[in-house]
Write a protein that holds these residues in place. Structure first.
Motif, PDB file in Angstrom:
ATOM      1  N   ALA A   1       0.836  -1.214   0.000  1.00 21.05           N
ATOM      2  CA  ALA A   1       0.000   0.000   0.000  1.00 21.05           C
ATOM      3  C   ALA A   1       0.865   1.257   0.000  1.00 21.05           C
ATOM      4  CB  ALA A   1      -0.920  -0.006   1.217  1.00 21.05           C
ATOM      5  N   LYS A   2       0.394   2.258  -0.740  1.00 21.64           N
ATOM      6  CA  LYS A   2       1.174   3.501  -0.872  1.00 21.64           C
ATOM      7  C   LYS A   2       1.154   4.298   0.427  1.00 21.64           C
ATOM      8  CE  LYS A   2       2.275   4.637  -5.384  1.00 21.64           C
ATOM      9  NZ  LYS A   2       1.877   3.463  -6.065  1.00 21.64           N
ATOM     10  N   VAL A   3      -0.026   4.386   1.033  1.00 21.15           N
ATOM     11  CA  VAL A   3      -0.156   5.171   2.268  1.00 21.15           C
ATOM     12  C   VAL A   3      -0.652   4.256   3.375  1.00 21.15           C
ATOM     13  CG1 VAL A   3      -1.377   7.085   3.376  1.00 21.15           C
ATOM     14  CG2 VAL A   3      -0.651   7.290   0.989  1.00 21.15           C
ATOM     15  N   LYS A   4       0.107   4.214   4.462  1.00 23.61           N
ATOM     16  CA  LYS A   4      -0.289   3.372   5.599  1.00 23.61           C
ATOM     17  C   LYS A   4      -0.415   4.249   6.836  1.00 23.61           C
ATOM     18  CE  LYS A   4       2.248  -0.579   3.836  1.00 23.61           C
ATOM     19  NZ  LYS A   4       3.342  -1.517   4.075  1.00 23.61           N
ATOM     20  N   ILE A   5      -1.565   4.155   7.461  1.00 23.05           N
ATOM     21  CA  ILE A   5      -1.825   4.965   8.647  1.00 23.05           C
ATOM     22  C   ILE A   5      -2.066   4.028   9.824  1.00 23.05           C
ATOM     23  CG2 ILE A   5      -3.380   6.709   9.663  1.00 23.05           C
ATOM     24  CD1 ILE A   5      -2.039   7.801   7.141  1.00 23.05           C
ATOM     25  N   PHE A   6      -1.553   4.390  10.989  1.00 27.09           N
ATOM     26  CA  PHE A   6      -1.853   3.633  12.200  1.00 27.09           C
ATOM     27  C   PHE A   6      -2.395   4.612  13.227  1.00 27.09           C
ATOM     28  CE2 PHE A   6      -1.094   1.371  16.152  1.00 27.09           C
ATOM     29  CZ  PHE A   6      -1.385   0.057  15.830  1.00 27.09           C
ATOM     30  N   LEU A   7      -3.662   4.397  13.605  1.00 28.91           N
ATOM     31  CA  LEU A   7      -4.293   5.311  14.561  1.00 28.91           C
ATOM     32  C   LEU A   7      -4.217   4.729  15.967  1.00 28.91           C
ATOM     33  CD1 LEU A   7      -7.567   6.379  12.663  1.00 28.91           C
ATOM     34  CD2 LEU A   7      -5.319   7.454  12.615  1.00 28.91           C
ATOM     35  N   THR A   8      -3.906   5.588  16.921  1.00 35.85           N
ATOM     36  CA  THR A   8      -3.910   5.156  18.322  1.00 35.85           C
ATOM     37  C   THR A   8      -4.707   6.163  19.139  1.00 35.85           C
ATOM     38  OG1 THR A   8      -1.944   6.429  18.876  1.00 35.85           O
ATOM     39  CG2 THR A   8      -1.589   4.164  18.189  1.00 35.85           C
ATOM     40  N   ALA A   9      -5.019   5.806  20.369  1.00 38.97           N
ATOM     41  CA  ALA A   9      -5.614   6.735  21.337  1.00 38.97           C
ATOM     42  C   ALA A   9      -5.545   6.015  22.675  1.00 38.97           C
ATOM     43  CB  ALA A   9      -7.063   7.058  20.977  1.00 38.97           C
ATOM     44  N   THR A  10      -5.633   6.752  23.767  1.00 39.81           N
ATOM     45  CA  THR A  10      -5.553   6.096  25.078  1.00 39.81           C
ATOM     46  C   THR A  10      -6.760   5.162  25.228  1.00 39.81           C
ATOM     47  OG1 THR A  10      -6.870   7.778  26.183  1.00 39.81           O
ATOM     48  CG2 THR A  10      -4.484   8.152  26.112  1.00 39.81           C
ATOM     49  N   PRO A  11      -6.615   4.098  26.030  1.00 41.98           N
ATOM     50  CA  PRO A  11      -7.753   3.180  26.225  1.00 41.98           C
ATOM     51  C   PRO A  11      -8.982   3.912  26.766  1.00 41.98           C
ATOM     52  CG  PRO A  11      -5.745   2.212  27.103  1.00 41.98           C
ATOM     53  CD  PRO A  11      -5.391   3.616  26.696  1.00 41.98           C
ATOM     54  N   GLU A  12      -8.783   4.897  27.635  1.00 40.28           N
ATOM     55  CA  GLU A  12      -9.925   5.611  28.225  1.00 40.28           C
ATOM     56  C   GLU A  12     -10.696   6.379  27.150  1.00 40.28           C
ATOM     57  OE1 GLU A  12      -6.837   5.624  29.450  1.00 40.28           O
ATOM     58  OE2 GLU A  12      -7.194   4.400  31.245  1.00 40.28           O
ATOM     59  N   VAL A  13      -9.974   7.063  26.279  1.00 34.93           N
ATOM     60  CA  VAL A  13     -10.628   7.808  25.191  1.00 34.93           C
ATOM     61  C   VAL A  13     -11.365   6.829  24.273  1.00 34.93           C
ATOM     62  CG1 VAL A  13     -10.162   9.126  23.066  1.00 34.93           C
ATOM     63  CG2 VAL A  13      -9.069   9.805  25.201  1.00 34.93           C
ATOM     64  N   ARG A  14     -10.730   5.720  23.981  1.00 31.66           N
ATOM     65  CA  ARG A  14     -11.346   4.744  23.076  1.00 31.66           C
ATOM     66  C   ARG A  14     -12.604   4.137  23.693  1.00 31.66           C
ATOM     67  NH1 ARG A  14      -8.029   0.473  22.012  1.00 31.66           N
ATOM     68  NH2 ARG A  14      -6.313   0.977  23.405  1.00 31.66           N
ATOM     69  N   ALA A  15     -12.536   3.867  25.008  1.00 35.92           N
ATOM     70  CA  ALA A  15     -13.721   3.306  25.681  1.00 35.92           C
ATOM     71  C   ALA A  15     -14.870   4.312  25.651  1.00 35.92           C
ATOM     72  CB  ALA A  15     -13.376   2.916  27.113  1.00 35.92           C
ATOM     73  N   LYS A  16     -14.560   5.588  25.859  1.00 33.18           N
ATOM     74  CA  LYS A  16     -15.618   6.619  25.833  1.00 33.18           C
ATOM     75  C   LYS A  16     -16.252   6.700  24.459  1.00 33.18           C
ATOM     76  CE  LYS A  16     -14.032   9.669  29.426  1.00 33.18           C
ATOM     77  NZ  LYS A  16     -12.973  10.629  29.600  1.00 33.18           N
ATOM     78  N   ARG A  17     -15.431   6.644  23.418  1.00 32.61           N
ATOM     79  CA  ARG A  17     -15.965   6.700  22.042  1.00 32.61           C
ATOM     80  C   ARG A  17     -16.860   5.505  21.771  1.00 32.61           C
ATOM     81  NH1 ARG A  17     -10.335   7.838  18.986  1.00 32.61           N
ATOM     82  NH2 ARG A  17     -10.107  10.038  19.515  1.00 32.61           N
ATOM     83  N   ARG A  18     -16.391   4.325  22.166  1.00 34.83           N
ATOM     84  CA  ARG A  18     -17.154   3.112  21.922  1.00 34.83           C
ATOM     85  C   ARG A  18     -18.489   3.151  22.670  1.00 34.83           C
ATOM     86  NH1 ARG A  18     -15.732  -1.614  19.186  1.00 34.83           N
ATOM     87  NH2 ARG A  18     -15.117  -0.126  17.642  1.00 34.83           N
ATOM     88  N   LEU A  19     -18.427   3.679  23.912  1.00 30.67           N
ATOM     89  CA  LEU A  19     -19.636   3.800  24.743  1.00 30.67           C
ATOM     90  C   LEU A  19     -20.673   4.663  24.030  1.00 30.67           C
ATOM     91  CD1 LEU A  19     -20.603   3.107  27.716  1.00 30.67           C
ATOM     92  CD2 LEU A  19     -19.914   5.416  28.309  1.00 30.67           C
ATOM     93  N   LYS A  20     -20.203   5.807  23.522  1.00 29.53           N
ATOM     94  CA  LYS A  20     -21.100   6.749  22.843  1.00 29.53           C
ATOM     95  C   LYS A  20     -21.733   6.078  21.608  1.00 29.53           C
ATOM     96  CE  LYS A  20     -20.945  11.469  21.055  1.00 29.53           C
ATOM     97  NZ  LYS A  20     -20.576  11.471  19.630  1.00 29.53           N
ATOM     98  N   GLU A  21     -20.857   5.430  20.842  1.00 27.39           N
ATOM     99  CA  GLU A  21     -21.307   4.779  19.606  1.00 27.39           C
ATOM    100  C   GLU A  21     -22.371   3.703  19.882  1.00 27.39           C
ATOM    101  OE1 GLU A  21     -17.731   3.485  17.558  1.00 27.39           O
ATOM    102  OE2 GLU A  21     -18.849   1.805  16.724  1.00 27.39           O
ATOM    103  N   LEU A  22     -22.110   2.867  20.897  1.00 28.56           N
ATOM    104  CA  LEU A  22     -23.045   1.781  21.187  1.00 28.56           C
ATOM    105  C   LEU A  22     -24.341   2.322  21.788  1.00 28.56           C
ATOM    106  CD1 LEU A  22     -20.571  -0.959  22.527  1.00 28.56           C
ATOM    107  CD2 LEU A  22     -21.634  -0.856  20.285  1.00 28.56           C
ATOM    108  N   LYS A  23     -24.227   3.369  22.623  1.00 26.36           N
ATOM    109  CA  LYS A  23     -25.431   3.971  23.210  1.00 26.36           C
ATOM    110  C   LYS A  23     -26.302   4.573  22.120  1.00 26.36           C
ATOM    111  CE  LYS A  23     -24.741   4.974  28.037  1.00 26.36           C
ATOM    112  NZ  LYS A  23     -24.242   5.923  29.026  1.00 26.36           N
ATOM    113  N   GLU A  24     -25.652   5.203  21.145  1.00 25.51           N
ATOM    114  CA  GLU A  24     -26.407   5.794  20.037  1.00 25.51           C
ATOM    115  C   GLU A  24     -27.170   4.737  19.253  1.00 25.51           C
ATOM    116  OE1 GLU A  24     -23.624   9.744  19.366  1.00 25.51           O
ATOM    117  OE2 GLU A  24     -23.471   8.102  17.915  1.00 25.51           O
ATOM    118  N   LYS A  25     -26.655   3.512  19.318  1.00 25.86           N
ATOM    119  CA  LYS A  25     -27.345   2.416  18.617  1.00 25.86           C
ATOM    120  C   LYS A  25     -28.393   1.772  19.516  1.00 25.86           C
ATOM    121  CE  LYS A  25     -23.781   1.336  15.305  1.00 25.86           C
ATOM    122  NZ  LYS A  25     -22.566   0.605  15.066  1.00 25.86           N
ATOM    123  N   GLY A  26     -28.594   2.371  20.691  1.00 23.88           N
ATOM    124  CA  GLY A  26     -29.639   1.884  21.597  1.00 23.88           C
ATOM    125  C   GLY A  26     -29.205   0.709  22.465  1.00 23.88           C
ATOM    126  N   MET A  27     -27.885   0.450  22.543  1.00 16.48           N
ATOM    127  CA  MET A  27     -27.448  -0.693  23.356  1.00 16.48           C
ATOM    128  C   MET A  27     -27.209  -0.253  24.795  1.00 16.48           C
ATOM    129  SD  MET A  27     -24.878  -2.636  20.810  1.00 16.48           S
ATOM    130  CE  MET A  27     -25.184  -2.623  19.064  1.00 16.48           C
TER     131      MET A  27
END
Ligand code: DC
Length: 222
Positions: A136-162
């Motif tokens: 691949a010409k362009v390779k990106i690796f995204l990171t974030a602290t576990p706490e930030v990632r958990a908050k994002r996941r929480l928001k995403e799943l709550k928005e889906k009504g879970m």
């Protein structure tokens, strides 16, 4: 041209990859959905996720159809649209477990590579830059602290009504990180030539901008 975006759960891969694909008019491939479909099938058949031979056999029974509809990827398993069903943390963990088996990863390689044969592609996952599309010409690796990632996941799943809880999500994310990073075949890690972006303090727009900047280095040559 292929652009790969890898990283752990909740690092913003899907959101960013979808926008980048749309901006560039590239096809978008969520490779995690393939492992999720297999995890879902194994769970629904009561198969031991740790039994490599049984899980790999399931792949023969798996008729997967990946379609792009209105810019988002839909995944059909034996004709059933399972796109929403596979988004739970339980299926995420099942996907992580079935994906540690070398024979499973090997059996699913061609399916993923086929998407790049006729299309410009943005692929996201764990090993798209290291194993699936090493050229691949362009390779990106995204990171974030576990706490930030958990908050994002929480928001995403709550928005889906879970119904989900922060501590459970954080624990699940840490467990999945460990399982995905410590496996011997195609572990979660940046390719040597990947650009690493810590998204903890960045907005989606800022991350997208950084990715597009990397792509622009290639001018109109794709
Ligand atoms: O990106 P995701 O959360 O949908 O991925 C679910 C799991 O699938 C992830 O924890 C590990 C596995 N996976 C993988 O091993 N390789 C990929 N390229 C994508 C996902």
């Amino acid at each position: 041209m292929v652009i790969t975006i890898d990283g752990p759960a909740g690092s913003g891969k899907s959101t960013v990859a979808k926008i980048v694909a749309k901006e560039l008019g590239f096809l978008y491939l969520d490779t995690g959905a393939i492992y999720r479909a297999l995890g879902y099938l194994a769970l629904s058949k009561g198969i031991d996720l740790n039994d490599e031979d049984k899980v790999v056999k399931l792949i023969d029974e798996m008729e997967l159809d990946i379609k792009i509809q209105e810019g988002s990827q839909r995944i059909y398993l034996n004709k059933e649209d399972i796109s929403e069903k596979i988004r739970t943390e339980e299926i995420g963990m099942a996907a992580s477990t079935v994906s540690k088996h070398p024979k499973v990863r090997k059996a699913l390689l061609d399916l993923q590579r086929r998407f790049a044969l006729k299309n410009n592609l943005v692929a996201e996952g764990r090993d798209t830059g290291t194993v699936v599309f090493p050229e691949a010409k362009v390779k990106i690796f995204l990171t974030a602290t576990p706490e930030v990632r958990a908050k994002r996941r929480l928001k995403e799943l709550k928005e889906k009504g879970m119904h989900v809880n922060y501590n459970e999500i954080l624990e699940s994310i840490l467990k999945r990180d460990r399982q995905d990073s410590e496996r011997e075949t195609a572990p979660l890690k940046p390719a040597d030539d990947a650009v690493i972006i810590d998204t903890s303090e960045l907005t989606v727009e800022e991350v997208v901008e950084k990715v597009l900047k990397e792509v622009k280095k290639y001018g109109g040559r794709y």
